[in-house]
Every structure is written in C-alpha cells, then in structure tokens.
Design a protein around this motif. Structure first.
Motif, PDB file in Angstrom:
ATOM      1  N   ILE A   1     -17.619  30.441  91.542  1.00 43.86           N
ATOM      2  CA  ILE A   1     -19.067  30.670  91.409  1.00 43.86           C
ATOM      3  C   ILE A   1     -19.792  29.347  91.168  1.00 43.86           C
ATOM      4  CG2 ILE A   1     -20.852  31.705  89.949  1.00 43.86           C
ATOM      5  CD1 ILE A   1     -18.917  34.092  89.561  1.00 43.86           C
ATOM      6  N   PHE A   2     -19.211  28.509  90.311  1.00 39.76           N
ATOM      7  CA  PHE A   2     -19.820  27.199  90.053  1.00 39.76           C
ATOM      8  C   PHE A   2     -19.817  26.327  91.307  1.00 39.76           C
ATOM      9  CE2 PHE A   2     -19.135  28.002  85.416  1.00 39.76           C
ATOM     10  CZ  PHE A   2     -20.449  27.785  85.031  1.00 39.76           C
ATOM     11  N   ARG A   3     -18.788  26.472  92.126  1.00 42.44           N
ATOM     12  CA  ARG A   3     -18.757  25.726  93.389  1.00 42.44           C
ATOM     13  C   ARG A   3     -19.884  26.179  94.315  1.00 42.44           C
ATOM     14  NH1 ARG A   3     -14.030  23.957  96.977  1.00 42.44           N
ATOM     15  NH2 ARG A   3     -15.668  22.447  97.407  1.00 42.44           N
ATOM     16  N   CYS A   4     -20.110  27.470  94.359  1.00 40.43           N
ATOM     17  CA  CYS A   4     -21.206  27.996  95.188  1.00 40.43           C
ATOM     18  C   CYS A   4     -22.550  27.440  94.725  1.00 40.43           C
ATOM     19  CB  CYS A   4     -21.226  29.528  95.126  1.00 40.43           C
ATOM     20  SG  CYS A   4     -19.848  30.322  95.959  1.00 40.43           S
ATOM     21  N   ILE A   5     -22.737  27.424  93.416  1.00 47.83           N
ATOM     22  CA  ILE A   5     -23.984  26.894  92.853  1.00 47.83           C
ATOM     23  C   ILE A   5     -24.127  25.412  93.193  1.00 47.83           C
ATOM     24  CG2 ILE A   5     -25.189  26.357  90.694  1.00 47.83           C
ATOM     25  CD1 ILE A   5     -23.889  28.921  89.527  1.00 47.83           C
ATOM     26  N   ALA A   6     -23.041  24.672  93.035  1.00 52.10           N
ATOM     27  CA  ALA A   6     -23.083  23.226  93.274  1.00 52.10           C
ATOM     28  C   ALA A   6     -23.351  22.907  94.743  1.00 52.10           C
ATOM     29  CB  ALA A   6     -21.769  22.591  92.831  1.00 52.10           C
ATOM     30  N   GLU A   7     -22.710  23.629  95.640  1.00 55.64           N
ATOM     31  CA  GLU A   7     -22.878  23.359  97.073  1.00 55.64           C
ATOM     32  C   GLU A   7     -24.311  23.631  97.526  1.00 55.64           C
ATOM     33  OE1 GLU A   7     -18.260  24.397  98.363  1.00 55.64           O
ATOM     34  OE2 GLU A   7     -19.843  25.890  98.600  1.00 55.64           O
ATOM     35  N   ARG A   8     -24.864  24.748  97.083  1.00 56.50           N
ATOM     36  CA  ARG A   8     -26.254  25.056  97.460  1.00 56.50           C
ATOM     37  C   ARG A   8     -27.234  24.170  96.704  1.00 56.50           C
ATOM     38  NH1 ARG A   8     -22.154  27.900  99.435  1.00 56.50           N
ATOM     39  NH2 ARG A   8     -22.845  29.192 101.167  1.00 56.50           N
ATOM     40  N   GLY A   9     -26.869  23.809  95.489  1.00 55.65           N
ATOM     41  CA  GLY A   9     -27.720  22.919  94.703  1.00 55.65           C
ATOM     42  C   GLY A   9     -27.873  21.552  95.342  1.00 55.65           C
ATOM     43  N   GLN A  10     -26.820  21.086  95.988  1.00 53.60           N
ATOM     44  CA  GLN A  10     -26.887  19.797  96.691  1.00 53.60           C
ATOM     45  C   GLN A  10     -27.912  19.845  97.821  1.00 53.60           C
ATOM     46  OE1 GLN A  10     -22.865  18.610  97.927  1.00 53.60           O
ATOM     47  NE2 GLN A  10     -22.072  19.612  96.102  1.00 53.60           N
TER      48      GLN A  10
ATOM     49  N   ILE B   1     -31.711  33.398  96.868  1.00 50.07           N
ATOM     50  CA  ILE B   1     -32.570  33.056  95.723  1.00 50.07           C
ATOM     51  C   ILE B   1     -33.391  31.805  96.035  1.00 50.07           C
ATOM     52  CG2 ILE B   1     -32.557  32.219  93.331  1.00 50.07           C
ATOM     53  CD1 ILE B   1     -30.124  34.067  92.858  1.00 50.07           C
ATOM     54  N   LEU B   2     -32.741  30.803  96.621  1.00 49.02           N
ATOM     55  CA  LEU B   2     -33.428  29.548  96.936  1.00 49.02           C
ATOM     56  C   LEU B   2     -34.498  29.747  98.012  1.00 49.02           C
ATOM     57  CD1 LEU B   2     -30.412  27.046  96.918  1.00 49.02           C
ATOM     58  CD2 LEU B   2     -32.270  27.178  95.249  1.00 49.02           C
ATOM     59  N   ILE B   3     -34.169  30.505  99.057  1.00 49.72           N
ATOM     60  CA  ILE B   3     -35.154  30.731 100.130  1.00 49.72           C
ATOM     61  C   ILE B   3     -36.312  31.585  99.625  1.00 49.72           C
ATOM     62  CG2 ILE B   3     -35.525  31.759 102.413  1.00 49.72           C
ATOM     63  CD1 ILE B   3     -32.678  30.966 103.143  1.00 49.72           C
ATOM     64  N   CYS B   4     -35.999  32.580  98.815  1.00 50.18           N
ATOM     65  CA  CYS B   4     -37.060  33.428  98.246  1.00 50.18           C
ATOM     66  C   CYS B   4     -37.964  32.637  97.303  1.00 50.18           C
ATOM     67  CB  CYS B   4     -36.454  34.620  97.513  1.00 50.18           C
ATOM     68  SG  CYS B   4     -35.820  35.905  98.621  1.00 50.18           S
TER      69      CYS B   4
END
Length: 313
Positions: free
Chosen positions: A26-35, A153-156
């Motif tokens: 889950i943290f990897r998903c957050i980090a990848e999209r956060g980049q 979440i980011l696109i919304c």
C-alpha cells in the motif's frame, strides 16, 4: 476443501508477515502515485516562475515531496521483498507438511489405487499453484487496486466530475476484462488435470520400469502414455490459443478506453476546468490506471488457472 478456505487456513498462521506485506504494498502504491503528483506540480509551476519567491518555494516544496516519495518507495519495496522472501517459503513448507501427513494417513489400499507419480504431480501442482496465487494477489489485486484508488483520489482532487467520468470508463473496462479473462478458467482446469495425469503416468512408468519389462508390457504402456500425452497437449494448445484471443480482445478494449479517457482530460482542460499541471498528472496517471485494470483482468484468468491447479490437487 474449498481453495479459498485452504489458503485462508495457512494465512491465519502467517498473518503477521501477510499484514506487513500488505502494508508495504500500500505504501508503494502511495509513493509511486505521489511521485507523479509531485512532478506534475513542479511542471505546472515552472511556467509561472520568474523571480517570484513564493512560486520558487512551491517548486522546492514539491521537489521535497518527490524526494520523500522516492525514499518511501525504496523503503517499502525493501520491506515487501524482505518479508516476502521469508513468507512464501514458510507458507509452502506448512502446506508440504500437511500434505505429507495427509498422504501417509491413508491406508495401503489408497496407494494401490493411486499412482505414486500422480500423487507427486498433484502435490507439485498444489504448491506451485499456491506460489502463483501469491504473485497474482500481489500484482493482480493489491497493487493495482491500491493504485486505482489512489489515482482516482488524485484525479478527483483536480476535478471531481472528470475523475468520475474516468472512473466509470475504467469500471466498464474492468468488467469487460473480467468477462473476457474469466472464460479461460475452464480451459486451464482441463490443462492442469490432463497435465497431472500425464506426469503421473510417466513417473509411474519409469518407477516401475522393471515390471514393465518383466511382463513385456512396454508397447501397452507406450500406447497408453502417448494417448494421455496427446490429450494433455491438445488441452494445453486449446488453453494457449484461447488465451491469445482473449488477450487480443482485451487490447482492443484497452485502446478504446485509454483514448476516451485522454479525450476527457483534454476536453476538461479546453474548458479550463483543470490546469496544465492537472493535465500532466492525469495523463501520466492514466497509463498506470489502465495497466492496473489490465492486471486485475489478468488476475481473473491467471487466478482461474492457479485455482484449477490447486483444486485439481
């Protein structure tokens, strides 16, 4: 026993490691999209920069966020791989132990009726199927589903209406992919069943080669093995050719959904509802979200194949 119940039985014994793996993913998903988010914001602020210190501060802030996301990604990846390196062998060892006990609890009559090679082949199918299911859950459910949620979440956050449209497009694509890929399950189960039978016949023929030669039974065994092998080959060929066609159908749907999503992003930019930074972020995330949906679709078919292997065992 149901395959899900079978796996859940061992997950309860390894729940701590499973929880660590889940958290790391889950943290990897957050980090990848956060980049992607941080980089898109930097790109969005660059045209505004002259000597405005407020803008420069924002750029530095998002570069710092990018660095933090990169570090988080590296740390989460290490924790995941380290824990998975311990989890998978231990999980499989528990399965092996129980199979060993279960097999040896049977009467002598069971071993007279069941070929040793067939038992060995089925055991191999169960363990290899479990290993495949682990990979499929990680790469076909947790990572893509987590990525999908964070992306939406980011696109919304840029524009809720746009996010909702992209969400609907991808849900439609996901349902189509699930339908397309799910059809491979029956073919996979046949392939696993006939493959196990072929392995069993071959192993038993080699193991009992002295009896085959003593009773001049070579030609009968050869004919029997060739017939079983022919059936297994046909089953595998059917599965592979069907899989290729289903993959083609999926790629056509991918192209249509990706194009429609990109057009939606550019249209909302044309209406000035989203900024240039949002366009960069959305288009960058779109590629990821589409592959997330593809991975979920592939999970359905690949899981069906692995499920068939474990169930056949």
């Amino acid at each position: 026993m149901n395959v899900f119940a079978f796996i859940l039985k061992y997950l309860r014994k390894t729940k701590f490691m499973a929880a660590v793996i889940l958290a790391a993913l889950i943290f990897r998903c957050i980090a990848e999209r956060g980049q992607i988010y941080a980089m898109s914001q930097v790109i969005g602020y660059l045209p505004k920069y002259t000597e405005d210190h407020a803008v420069l501060a924002q750029i530095v802030l998002f570069i710092g966020l990018l660095a933090a996301m990169l570090l988080l990604d590296a740390a989460a990846a290490y924790v995941w791989r380290y824990t998975a390196g311990k989890f998978t062998p231990y999980f499989c060892s528990l399965v092996y132990k129980d199979i060993f006990v279960q097999v040896h609890h049977h009467s002598i009559r069971f071993f007279n009726e069941e070929m040793a090679g067939k038992i060995a082949s089925k055991t191999k199918n169960i363990v290899s199927g479990i290993k495949e299911i682990y990979g499929q859950i990680v790469f076909g459910v947790i990572r893509p589903l987590g990525g999908l949620i964070i992306t939406m979440i980011l696109i919304c956050s840029a524009d809720f209406e746009l996010g909702f449209i992209i969400f609907l497009l991808n849900i439609m694509y996901l349902l189509i992919m699930v339908y397309i890929r799910k059809r491979i399950g029956s073919f996979a189960e046949k392939r696993a069943r006939f493959g196990a039978e072929t392995d069993g016949v071959f192993i038993d023929t080699v193991t009992n080669s002295d009896l085959v030669k003593s009773f001049a039974n070579y030609f009968y065994e050869k004919k029997h093995f060739y017939n079983v092998l022919r059936t297994a080959v046909k089953a595998e060929q059917t599965e592979r050719t069907k899989d290729a066609w289903f993959d083609f159908e999926g790629k056509i749907c991918f192209a249509a959904t990706y194009l429609a999503s990109c057009l939606a992003v550019f249209y909302y930019w044309y209406l000035q509802k989203i900024s240039f930074a949002d366009v960069v972020m959305a288009t960058s995330l779109l590629n990821g979200i589409m592959f997330d949906v593809i991975n979920i679709g592939f999970f359905v078919s690949e899981f069906s194949q692995s499920y068939g292997q474990v169930k056949d065992g």
